[in-house]
Write a protein that holds these residues in place. Sequence first.
Motif, PDB file in Angstrom:
ATOM      1  N   MET A   1      25.724  74.073 103.924  1.00 37.91           N
ATOM      2  CA  MET A   1      24.946  75.085 103.240  1.00 37.91           C
ATOM      3  C   MET A   1      23.531  74.562 103.036  1.00 37.91           C
ATOM      4  SD  MET A   1      25.284  76.761  99.458  1.00 37.91           S
ATOM      5  CE  MET A   1      24.745  75.272  98.689  1.00 37.91           C
ATOM      6  N   ILE A   2      22.584  75.456 103.153  1.00 34.66           N
ATOM      7  CA  ILE A   2      21.179  75.161 102.903  1.00 34.66           C
ATOM      8  C   ILE A   2      20.715  76.071 101.772  1.00 34.66           C
ATOM      9  CG2 ILE A   2      18.850  75.175 103.869  1.00 34.66           C
ATOM     10  CD1 ILE A   2      20.216  74.947 106.666  1.00 34.66           C
ATOM     11  N   GLN A   3      20.012  75.502 100.811  1.00 36.23           N
ATOM     12  CA  GLN A   3      19.465  76.287  99.697  1.00 36.23           C
ATOM     13  C   GLN A   3      17.943  76.245  99.775  1.00 36.23           C
ATOM     14  OE1 GLN A   3      20.955  75.335  95.729  1.00 36.23           O
ATOM     15  NE2 GLN A   3      18.900  75.629  94.939  1.00 36.23           N
ATOM     16  N   GLN A   4      17.315  77.378  99.484  1.00 38.92           N
ATOM     17  CA  GLN A   4      15.858  77.446  99.476  1.00 38.92           C
ATOM     18  C   GLN A   4      15.404  78.331  98.315  1.00 38.92           C
ATOM     19  OE1 GLN A   4      14.044  79.465 102.853  1.00 38.92           O
ATOM     20  NE2 GLN A   4      12.126  78.347 102.556  1.00 38.92           N
ATOM     21  N   ASP A   5      14.354  77.885  97.654  1.00 39.93           N
ATOM     22  CA  ASP A   5      13.708  78.687  96.617  1.00 39.93           C
ATOM     23  C   ASP A   5      12.320  79.065  97.105  1.00 39.93           C
ATOM     24  OD1 ASP A   5      15.728  78.576  94.559  1.00 39.93           O
ATOM     25  OD2 ASP A   5      15.180  76.477  94.276  1.00 39.93           O
ATOM     26  N   ILE A   6      12.025  80.349  97.058  1.00 36.38           N
ATOM     27  CA  ILE A   6      10.679  80.802  97.404  1.00 36.38           C
ATOM     28  C   ILE A   6      10.156  81.679  96.275  1.00 36.38           C
ATOM     29  CG2 ILE A   6      11.044  80.632  99.900  1.00 36.38           C
ATOM     30  CD1 ILE A   6      11.303  83.641 100.025  1.00 36.38           C
ATOM     31  N   ASN A   7       8.846  81.727  96.187  1.00 32.42           N
ATOM     32  CA  ASN A   7       8.187  82.545  95.175  1.00 32.42           C
ATOM     33  C   ASN A   7       7.212  83.483  95.846  1.00 32.42           C
ATOM     34  OD1 ASN A   7       9.222  81.462  92.602  1.00 32.42           O
ATOM     35  ND2 ASN A   7       8.393  79.562  93.427  1.00 32.42           N
TER      36      ASN A   7
END
Length: 138
Positions: A1-7
């Motif tokens: 799994m890959i997690q990413q946070d973007i704004n």
Amino acid sequence: MIQQDINIPKHNWSIRIYYEVTSVWGGLIARDLIDAGIKGNDAKTALSVLKKSDLNTGLTFSNYDKRRSIVVVFNGSNGAQFFNSLIHESLHVQRHICEADGVDPYSEDAAYLLGDMLGMMYPKIKGLLCGCSKHKGT
């Protein structure tokens, strides 16, 4: 799994995206959804979807008050199917932001919003699009 946070600063919106999800990660993602404010039937449906973790699917939850979305893209049977699911879920987020901010979802502003979101995702997912094992997780 890959997690990413973007704004998305223009809309004061944050997005947490989980890519290549399997049922192993359901508990972690469920806690994140609860923190984001999911409840009731939405929570019940999301937990069921997380438990199944079917190929070529995903889910999106947005909390308009918190200006936050959680996106889950399960494993794809190939790169094209993964991309299809990613675009599908991204469009939900784009529509949620547009609805929250009174932006016409068929406008140029909405199109740029979707393009900006996908551009921010690209560095994390580019290796998943070709479908070969050489690029997994790049």
